[in-house]
Design an enzyme around this catalytic site. Structure first.
Site, mmCIF file in Angstrom:
data_model
loop_
_atom_site.group_PDB
_atom_site.id
_atom_site.type_symbol
_atom_site.label_atom_id
_atom_site.label_comp_id
_atom_site.label_asym_id
_atom_site.label_seq_id
_atom_site.Cartn_x
_atom_site.Cartn_y
_atom_site.Cartn_z
ATOM 1 N N LYS A 22 0.683 46.778 -15.314
ATOM 2 C CA LYS A 22 0.668 46.357 -13.949
ATOM 3 C C LYS A 22 -0.608 46.067 -13.464
ATOM 4 O O LYS A 22 -0.836 44.837 -12.987
ATOM 5 C CB LYS A 22 1.369 47.211 -13.047
ATOM 6 N N ASN A 23 -1.408 47.028 -13.612
ATOM 7 C CA ASN A 23 -2.780 46.619 -12.835
ATOM 8 C C ASN A 23 -3.935 45.714 -13.493
ATOM 9 O O ASN A 23 -4.670 45.084 -13.060
ATOM 10 C CB ASN A 23 -3.634 48.119 -12.757
ATOM 11 N N ARG A 93 -0.725 45.692 -2.278
ATOM 12 C CA ARG A 93 -1.864 46.268 -2.149
ATOM 13 C C ARG A 93 -3.190 45.227 -2.938
ATOM 14 O O ARG A 93 -4.028 44.943 -2.398
ATOM 15 C CB ARG A 93 -2.117 47.711 -2.812
ATOM 16 N N CYS A 117 -1.856 52.538 3.122
ATOM 17 C CA CYS A 117 -0.725 52.255 2.358
ATOM 18 C C CYS A 117 -0.080 54.081 1.936
ATOM 19 O O CYS A 117 -0.664 54.726 2.463
ATOM 20 C CB CYS A 117 -0.930 51.840 0.993
ATOM 21 N N PRO A 123 -9.612 51.218 2.306
ATOM 22 C CA PRO A 123 -10.985 50.315 2.807
ATOM 23 C C PRO A 123 -11.404 49.312 1.857
ATOM 24 O O PRO A 123 -10.731 49.764 0.728
ATOM 25 C CB PRO A 123 -11.784 51.166 3.318
ATOM 26 N N ILE A 124 -11.724 48.300 2.165
ATOM 27 C CA ILE A 124 -12.299 47.272 1.318
ATOM 28 C C ILE A 124 -13.851 46.839 1.433
ATOM 29 O O ILE A 124 -14.401 45.923 1.185
ATOM 30 C CB ILE A 124 -11.657 45.959 1.191
ATOM 31 N N ASP A 125 -14.629 47.784 2.188
ATOM 32 C CA ASP A 125 -15.988 47.674 2.368
ATOM 33 C C ASP A 125 -16.922 47.122 1.354
ATOM 34 O O ASP A 125 -17.670 46.497 1.336
ATOM 35 C CB ASP A 125 -16.383 49.022 3.045
ATOM 36 N N GLN A 126 -16.502 47.912 0.068
ATOM 37 C CA GLN A 126 -17.442 47.551 -1.146
ATOM 38 C C GLN A 126 -16.952 46.350 -1.673
ATOM 39 O O GLN A 126 -18.123 45.598 -2.105
ATOM 40 C CB GLN A 126 -16.872 48.625 -2.265
ATOM 41 N N ASP A 306 -3.747 57.840 -11.625
ATOM 42 C CA ASP A 306 -2.133 57.591 -11.621
ATOM 43 C C ASP A 306 -1.289 58.106 -12.663
ATOM 44 O O ASP A 306 -0.061 57.864 -12.805
ATOM 45 C CB ASP A 306 -2.343 56.054 -12.163
ATOM 46 N N ILE A 328 -9.387 61.208 -5.618
ATOM 47 C CA ILE A 328 -9.756 59.621 -5.459
ATOM 48 C C ILE A 328 -9.106 58.909 -4.333
ATOM 49 O O ILE A 328 -9.585 58.193 -3.695
ATOM 50 C CB ILE A 328 -9.258 59.165 -6.692
ATOM 51 N N ARG A 398 8.117 48.986 -8.476
ATOM 52 C CA ARG A 398 6.778 48.076 -8.236
ATOM 53 C C ARG A 398 6.134 48.134 -9.480
ATOM 54 O O ARG A 398 5.367 47.335 -9.807
ATOM 55 C CB ARG A 398 6.140 48.853 -7.222
HETATM 56 N N1 EPU Z 1 -12.560 52.649 -1.558
HETATM 57 C C1 EPU Z 1 -13.434 52.385 -0.644
HETATM 58 N N2 EPU Z 1 -13.778 51.263 -0.210
HETATM 59 C C2 EPU Z 1 -13.582 50.047 -1.142
HETATM 60 C C3 EPU Z 1 -12.774 50.144 -2.173
HETATM 61 C C4 EPU Z 1 -12.071 51.494 -2.537
HETATM 62 O O1 EPU Z 1 -13.483 53.297 0.396
HETATM 63 O O2 EPU Z 1 -14.113 49.099 -0.699
HETATM 64 C C5 EPU Z 1 -12.090 53.972 -2.056
HETATM 65 C C6 EPU Z 1 -10.487 53.971 -2.095
HETATM 66 O O3 EPU Z 1 -9.971 54.027 -0.954
HETATM 67 C C7 EPU Z 1 -10.060 55.218 -2.981
HETATM 68 C C8 EPU Z 1 -11.318 55.086 -3.893
HETATM 69 O O4 EPU Z 1 -12.500 54.243 -3.317
HETATM 70 O O5 EPU Z 1 -10.430 56.339 -2.255
HETATM 71 C C9 EPU Z 1 -11.251 54.272 -5.300
HETATM 72 O O6 EPU Z 1 -10.564 52.902 -5.148
HETATM 73 P P1 EPU Z 1 -10.206 51.774 -6.083
HETATM 74 O O7 EPU Z 1 -10.978 50.753 -5.451
HETATM 75 O O8 EPU Z 1 -10.847 52.228 -7.367
HETATM 76 O O9 EPU Z 1 -8.684 51.729 -6.215
HETATM 77 P P2 EPU Z 1 -8.005 50.300 -6.060
HETATM 78 O O10 EPU Z 1 -8.717 49.158 -6.719
HETATM 79 O O11 EPU Z 1 -7.385 50.208 -4.730
HETATM 80 C C10 EPU Z 1 -6.557 50.627 -8.385
HETATM 81 C C11 EPU Z 1 -5.257 50.658 -8.801
HETATM 82 C C12 EPU Z 1 -4.500 51.961 -8.494
HETATM 83 C C13 EPU Z 1 -5.361 53.295 -8.953
HETATM 84 C C14 EPU Z 1 -6.981 53.051 -8.540
HETATM 85 C C15 EPU Z 1 -7.838 54.215 -8.995
HETATM 86 C C16 EPU Z 1 -4.615 48.487 -9.039
HETATM 87 C C17 EPU Z 1 -3.855 47.196 -8.432
HETATM 88 N N3 EPU Z 1 -4.441 49.588 -8.252
HETATM 89 O O12 EPU Z 1 -6.646 50.552 -7.119
HETATM 90 O O13 EPU Z 1 -3.379 51.997 -9.015
HETATM 91 O O14 EPU Z 1 -5.095 54.384 -8.561
HETATM 92 O O15 EPU Z 1 -7.346 51.883 -8.861
HETATM 93 O O16 EPU Z 1 -7.741 53.848 -10.494
HETATM 94 O O17 EPU Z 1 -5.323 48.233 -9.986
HETATM 95 C C18 EPU Z 1 -1.093 52.515 -9.272
HETATM 96 O O18 EPU Z 1 -1.205 51.881 -10.016
HETATM 97 O O19 EPU Z 1 -0.242 53.541 -8.940
HETATM 98 C C19 EPU Z 1 -2.196 52.534 -8.448
HETATM 99 C C20 EPU Z 1 -2.569 53.039 -7.189
#
Ligand code: EPU
Length: 429
Positions: A22-23, A93, A117, A123-126, A306, A328, A398
């Site tokens: 999926k991811n 997401r 969610c 957040p998407i600040d990074q 996950d 996380i 999903r």
């Molecule tokens: N975060 C921030 N700011 C940012 C980006 C992330 O604070 O700009 C925080 C997040 O809120 C979280 C942590 O950093 O606390 C890690 O977030 P990450 O960006 O790594 O996660 P993601 O890209 O939103 C993906 C997977 C998730 C999986 C995580 C961690 C996809 C579509 N989703 O999410 O998958 O848990 O990486 O490995 O790839 C799932 O499949 O059930 C799922 C939730």
């Protein structure tokens, strides 16, 4: 409302094939926006997250041709405007990936804010920091994130912490930017490597994916290709734990055993036998209590967040007390109160769960509070005595292709049923 009903206590036996990841798939599908020719993606999982992506593409004017249920041809060259439709994107997401891909192609993107969610604030600040290094500005317009750059120019991005989505978006924006982009403290998950391989097959120049430092030299043109998504690490891990929880003997095929190492290691510690082959793993467990262990989730190659709900569910059947730390996301233990309904002894304080093993779980009506929590409920239902009825199964759909069919074929007593909701019953009275 649809529910999954499981009569527990049947050992899983036989063979199950794992679907595409999926991811990885959601990232590859979004990445087709960067491709200057039509391209074909194979081994796409048949899950609702991909169905939503396709609806978004169609609404944006892309030509999407379903070749068969796992193979789709994408012609995104017809997309004219860098805008993602509001309602569709909010239900997914990974729609934030459209920010990077549209920015990379049009130097501008409007994407509805992902918002919070089931796992808490996201957040998407990074992501935005990465775009700004390449020369983009961002603001909020009518509930959408708007990013824009006169030109995208490579630079050095240093992530404050590991972020899968941030790393994906940085790659999207950099792949056609001028010059060299260096991503430091990059995420190393298998789906990051799959995205880099996908784009490199089109002619991109991305090196170091799977390590902390990714170097991307921008290219002008990406050609059409045919590419197959990698197998789903988390779906495979979920079936590994399900096999163990049911005291079964299951060969899980179409996997990359290297991606499963942290899960395999934990299962072995817990007393489960895992044999590795080239593209499959065999999981067997015998009767009796499992062995307690502690888990701390970490970015890849650590133990994946996950897989935490599924493995914690197995630990409810381990002798003694196990501790599970998962920081996380804010909200990864919402399933604990559901497991307690099934006689589990699991207490949560903040990001730490303390689990004391019980001899048996008992069936109960429970909710899937999110995707992986839903998988945990299925596992608990397979192991429990009696009947478990899981509601809110759209979460499970999903990310798990044909979970009811796959588990039935392994001998589980599981079915999907339609149950009218209280509101529907009230109307019919
Ligand atoms: N975060 C921030 N700011 C940012 C980006 C992330 O604070 O700009 C925080 C997040 O809120 C979280 C942590 O950093 O606390 C890690 O977030 P990450 O960006 O790594 O996660 P993601 O890209 O939103 C993906 C997977 C998730 C999986 C995580 C961690 C996809 C579509 N989703 O999410 O998958 O848990 O990486 O490995 O790839 C799932 O499949 O059930 C799922 C939730």
């Amino acid at each position: 409302m649809e529910k999954i009903v499981i009569n527990g206590g049947h050992r899983l036996r036989g063979e199950v094939a794992i679907s595409g990841a999926k991811n990885a798939a959601v990232a590859l599908v979004a990445a087709t926006i960067l491709c200057d020719e039509p391209c074909v993606i194979e081994n796409l999982p048949e899950i609702s997250d991909i169905a939503i992506c396709l609806r978004i593409f169609k609404a944006m004017g892309a030509d999407v041709q379903i070749i068969n249920k796992h193979t789709i041809r994408f012609d995104t060259t017809r997309i004219r405007e860098p805008k993602v439709p509001y309602e569709l994107a909010r239900s997914m997401r990974a729609s934030s990936y459209f920010l990077g891909t549209l920015l990379g192609r049009f130097h501008e993107a409007y994407v509805p804010l992902p918002g919070g969610c089931d796992l808490g604030d996201r957040p998407i600040d990074q992501h935005l920091k990465a775009f700004s290094v390449l020369g983009a500005t961002d603001d909020i317009q009518n509930g959408c994130v708007h990013v824009k750059a006169d030109a995208l120019v490579g630079g050095q991005i240093f992530f404050d912490f590991n972020t899968v989505g941030g790393t994906m978006n940085a790659i999207f924006a950099a792949v056609k930017a001028q010059g060299l982009t260096i991503i430091e403290n990059a995420a190393k998950e298998p789906h990051i490597v799959d995205l880099a391989n996908f784009l490199n097959s089109m002619g991109a120049d991305i090196r170091g994916a799977g390590t902390d430092v990714i170097k991307i030299r921008g290219v002008e043109y990406l050609k059409g290709i045919t590419y197959a998504v990698i197998p789903d690490q988390i779906e495979a891990g979920t079936y590994m734990v399900a096999a163990a929880a049911s005291r079964g003997d299951v060969l899980i095929t179409n996997v990359i055993p290297k991606h499963l190492e942290s899960i395999t290691a934990k299962l072995r510690t817990i007393g489960v036998s895992v044999e590795e082959f080239d593209e499959s793993v065999r999981v067997c467990a015998t009767d009796g209590l499992f062995i307690k262990t502690n888990i701390k989730t970490m970015p890849h190659p650590g133990f994946p967040t996950d897989m935490q709900p599924q493995m914690s569910t197995l630990l409810t059947l381990a002798e003694g007390t196990s501790t599970v730390v998962d920081d996380i996301f804010d909200n990864r233990f919402r399933y604990a109160s559901e497991l307690r309904r099934m006689s589990a002894d699991i207490q949560v304080k903040g990001t730490v769960a303390t689990i004391t093993g019980v001899k048996r779980l008992t069936g109960a009506p429970v909710r899937a509070t999110d995707l992986r929590a839903g998988a945990a409920m299925v596992i608990a239902g397979l192991a429990a005595e009696g009947t478990t009825e899981i509601s809110d199964i759209y979460h499970i759909e999903r990310g798990y292709e044909g979970i009811v069919e796959k588990l039935s074929a392994l001998g589980a007593d599981i079915k999907k049923v339609y149950v009218p909701s209280d509101d529907e019953l009230a109307v019919s009275v």
